[in-house]
Design a protein around this motif. Structure first.
Motif, mmCIF file in Angstrom:
data_model
loop_
_atom_site.group_PDB
_atom_site.id
_atom_site.type_symbol
_atom_site.label_atom_id
_atom_site.label_comp_id
_atom_site.label_asym_id
_atom_site.label_seq_id
_atom_site.Cartn_x
_atom_site.Cartn_y
_atom_site.Cartn_z
ATOM 1 N N LYS A 6 0.672 -1.205 0.373
ATOM 2 C CA LYS A 6 0.176 0.056 -0.246
ATOM 3 C C LYS A 6 0.901 1.115 -0.175
ATOM 4 C CE LYS A 6 -3.700 2.274 2.609
ATOM 5 N NZ LYS A 6 -4.907 2.096 3.966
ATOM 6 N N ASP A 7 1.984 1.264 0.922
ATOM 7 C CA ASP A 7 2.854 2.512 0.745
ATOM 8 C C ASP A 7 3.574 2.788 -0.548
ATOM 9 O OD1 ASP A 7 1.868 2.598 3.124
ATOM 10 O OD2 ASP A 7 3.695 1.782 4.056
ATOM 11 N N PHE A 8 3.742 1.423 -1.202
ATOM 12 C CA PHE A 8 4.648 1.794 -2.034
ATOM 13 C C PHE A 8 3.735 2.248 -3.670
ATOM 14 C CE2 PHE A 8 5.193 -0.163 -6.307
ATOM 15 C CZ PHE A 8 6.442 0.117 -6.845
ATOM 16 N N ALA A 9 2.257 1.993 -2.996
ATOM 17 C CA ALA A 9 1.807 2.207 -4.381
ATOM 18 C C ALA A 9 0.986 3.966 -4.154
ATOM 19 C CB ALA A 9 -0.273 1.452 -4.780
ATOM 20 N N GLY A 10 1.250 4.228 -3.079
ATOM 21 C CA GLY A 10 1.249 5.490 -3.517
ATOM 22 C C GLY A 10 2.206 6.458 -3.129
ATOM 23 N N GLU A 11 3.120 5.695 -2.752
ATOM 24 C CA GLU A 11 4.758 6.549 -3.064
ATOM 25 C C GLU A 11 5.148 6.329 -4.629
ATOM 26 O OE1 GLU A 11 7.871 8.618 -2.745
ATOM 27 O OE2 GLU A 11 6.360 8.243 -1.076
ATOM 28 N N ALA A 13 2.666 6.176 -7.159
ATOM 29 C CA ALA A 13 1.798 7.108 -7.986
ATOM 30 C C ALA A 13 2.079 9.051 -7.487
ATOM 31 C CB ALA A 13 0.105 7.164 -7.158
ATOM 32 N N PHE A 14 2.297 9.036 -6.590
ATOM 33 C CA PHE A 14 2.667 10.516 -6.533
ATOM 34 C C PHE A 14 4.406 10.645 -6.745
ATOM 35 C CE2 PHE A 14 5.477 13.708 -3.555
ATOM 36 C CZ PHE A 14 4.627 14.568 -3.324
ATOM 37 N N ALA A 15 5.756 9.844 -7.109
ATOM 38 C CA ALA A 15 6.483 9.639 -7.761
ATOM 39 C C ALA A 15 6.524 10.362 -8.912
ATOM 40 C CB ALA A 15 7.551 8.623 -7.352
ATOM 41 N N LEU A 16 5.284 9.596 -9.548
ATOM 42 C CA LEU A 16 4.664 9.389 -10.971
ATOM 43 C C LEU A 16 3.914 11.171 -11.086
ATOM 44 C CD1 LEU A 16 3.342 5.891 -11.922
ATOM 45 C CD2 LEU A 16 5.593 6.830 -12.563
ATOM 46 N N LEU A 17 3.328 10.808 -10.377
ATOM 47 C CA LEU A 17 2.779 12.596 -11.079
ATOM 48 C C LEU A 17 3.601 13.821 -10.605
ATOM 49 C CD1 LEU A 17 0.452 14.240 -11.061
ATOM 50 C CD2 LEU A 17 0.335 13.842 -8.103
ATOM 51 N N ARG A 18 4.826 13.671 -9.904
ATOM 52 C CA ARG A 18 5.577 14.281 -9.175
ATOM 53 C C ARG A 18 6.347 14.523 -10.841
ATOM 54 N NH1 ARG A 18 8.658 13.246 -4.310
ATOM 55 N NH2 ARG A 18 9.433 11.371 -5.601
ATOM 56 N N TYR A 19 7.142 13.706 -11.630
ATOM 57 C CA TYR A 19 7.794 13.943 -12.387
ATOM 58 C C TYR A 19 6.721 14.433 -13.366
ATOM 59 C CZ TYR A 19 9.798 12.453 -16.641
ATOM 60 O OH TYR A 19 9.824 11.581 -18.162
ATOM 61 N N TYR A 20 5.466 13.965 -13.693
ATOM 62 C CA TYR A 20 4.530 13.840 -14.620
ATOM 63 C C TYR A 20 4.847 15.535 -14.708
ATOM 64 C CZ TYR A 20 4.334 9.260 -16.238
ATOM 65 O OH TYR A 20 4.429 8.120 -16.741
ATOM 66 N N LEU A 21 4.682 16.099 -13.711
ATOM 67 C CA LEU A 21 3.739 16.879 -13.523
ATOM 68 C C LEU A 21 4.944 18.539 -13.471
ATOM 69 C CD1 LEU A 21 1.082 19.687 -12.650
ATOM 70 C CD2 LEU A 21 1.907 19.113 -10.367
ATOM 71 N N ILE A 22 5.826 17.799 -13.107
ATOM 72 C CA ILE A 22 7.252 19.216 -12.968
ATOM 73 C C ILE A 22 7.599 19.080 -15.038
ATOM 74 C CG2 ILE A 22 9.312 19.802 -12.089
ATOM 75 C CD1 ILE A 22 8.538 18.845 -9.433
ATOM 76 N N ALA A 23 8.597 18.088 -14.603
ATOM 77 C CA ALA A 23 8.816 17.815 -15.823
ATOM 78 C C ALA A 23 7.961 17.686 -17.418
ATOM 79 C CB ALA A 23 9.724 16.301 -16.260
ATOM 80 N N ALA A 64 11.353 6.025 -11.884
ATOM 81 C CA ALA A 64 10.782 7.054 -10.647
ATOM 82 C C ALA A 64 9.826 5.879 -9.802
ATOM 83 C CB ALA A 64 9.482 7.396 -11.147
ATOM 84 N N LEU A 65 9.368 4.399 -10.312
ATOM 85 C CA LEU A 65 8.978 3.602 -9.464
ATOM 86 C C LEU A 65 10.553 2.868 -8.593
ATOM 87 C CD1 LEU A 65 6.718 1.811 -12.736
ATOM 88 C CD2 LEU A 65 5.963 3.161 -10.279
ATOM 89 N N ILE A 66 11.139 3.005 -9.418
ATOM 90 C CA ILE A 66 12.526 2.405 -8.495
ATOM 91 C C ILE A 66 13.051 3.840 -7.600
ATOM 92 C CG2 ILE A 66 15.128 1.919 -8.840
ATOM 93 C CD1 ILE A 66 14.207 0.579 -11.938
ATOM 94 N N LEU A 67 12.833 4.417 -7.667
ATOM 95 C CA LEU A 67 13.102 5.682 -6.749
ATOM 96 C C LEU A 67 11.773 5.461 -5.649
ATOM 97 C CD1 LEU A 67 14.419 8.690 -8.446
ATOM 98 C CD2 LEU A 67 15.847 7.015 -7.647
ATOM 99 N N ALA A 68 10.458 5.361 -6.370
ATOM 100 C CA ALA A 68 9.922 4.860 -4.772
ATOM 101 C C ALA A 68 9.895 3.720 -4.011
ATOM 102 C CB ALA A 68 8.111 5.459 -5.517
ATOM 103 N N SER A 69 10.477 2.784 -4.762
ATOM 104 C CA SER A 69 10.410 1.372 -4.401
ATOM 105 C C SER A 69 11.692 1.776 -2.617
ATOM 106 C CB SER A 69 10.971 0.570 -5.349
ATOM 107 O OG SER A 69 10.052 0.717 -6.168
ATOM 108 N N ILE A 70 12.309 2.620 -3.331
ATOM 109 C CA ILE A 70 14.183 2.432 -2.300
ATOM 110 C C ILE A 70 13.820 3.511 -2.039
ATOM 111 C CG2 ILE A 70 15.907 3.405 -2.102
ATOM 112 C CD1 ILE A 70 16.666 2.724 -4.776
ATOM 113 N N ALA A 71 12.252 4.427 -1.627
ATOM 114 C CA ALA A 71 12.072 5.725 -1.019
ATOM 115 C C ALA A 71 11.522 4.453 0.555
ATOM 116 C CB ALA A 71 11.384 6.776 -1.251
#
Length: 254
Positions: A6-11, A13-23, A64-71
């Protein structure tokens, strides 16, 4: 296990949103809306194409998914008890949050410089870092465009930081956000630094979009992420950097 998924799914989603929104916003502004009016800001004359854009988005999304996993691993119940992560924000003075983020950037810059140089070793480069360098004229979409092994090495900085600095989850989030913002600027393909920067002490310290763009076009030198310090100390800064930066700024400001 359910909780960590559940934590991974949330993180994730947030990591992808952050990348798509900013980049994505930076790409849309500079490569679609403002490309004509900002032609004097363009660092390289050549242009990336749709194939480059698709590759950059696909690889960046995977990273982004890999970075989220490590976080998630860093903050998990199995790892967090051994780290310096604290959840009660009153445990440290509030000023520690921005200070800790600044220290994270300084440590990360050192980590990145030496990891980046290692990635350019001939025995490693063609198997990993070459994927990132397919963007010889990078766009903001290339900010996370890494090989899977490089993405793991990039994300490992979080595991290091949580063991050496007391960090609140807010600090970790702000570090990730500021890192991405600077990374997007480095891969922007346009120089937007203000005119006054050139004659300030900051110019001697921080990187510009031109600085990192030269690394992509020349494939060597300018290995630093946020600062010029390690490149200048180790004499790996492109000797033409300041001249090229001045040429671009002259084109912009006259």
């Amino acid at each position: 296990m359910t909780a960590i998924l559940k934590d991974f799914a949330g993180e994730a989603a947030f990591a992808l949103l952050r990348y798509y929104l900013i980049a994505g916003t930076a790409f849309f502004l500079f490569y679609r809306i403002l490309s004509s009016s900002l032609h004097r800001n363009k660092i390289q004359e050549r242009k990336a194409d749709r194939k480059d854009f698709r590759r950059e988005v696909l690889n960046s999304s995977a990273s982004a998914l890999i970075l989220a996993s490590i976080a998630v691993i860093s903050c998990s119940k199995w790892v967090q008890p051994y780290t310096l992560i604290y959840t009660d924000i009153s445990e440290y003075p509030i000023w520690w949050v921005p200070v800790s983020v600044a220290l994270c950037l300084i440590i990360h810059d050192t980590y990145f410089y030496w990891m980046h140089r290692l990635m350019h070793h001939p025995a490693i480069f063609r198997h990993t870092h070459l994927l990132h360098h397919k963007s010889t004229n990078p766009t903001p979409l290339a900010s996370y465009s890494f090989h899977i092994l490089e993405a793991i090495a990039e994300g490992a900085i979080v595991l290091l930081l949580v063991f050496v600095l007391p960090l609140h989850p807010l600090s970790i989030s702000l570090f990730a956000l500021s890192s991405l913002l600077i990374n997007v600027y480095g891969h922007l393909g346009y120089e937007i630094a203000p005119k006054w920067l050139r004659h300030s002490f900051l110019f001697e310290i921080i990187n510009t979009s031109t600085h990192h763009n030269l690394h992509h076009s020349k494939f060597k030198g300018n290995y630093g992420l946020y600062f010029r310090i390690w490149d200048r100390l180790m004499k790996t800064e492109n000797p033409d950097y300041v001249k090229i930066y001045d040429q671009i700024q002259k084109k912009r400001f006259g």
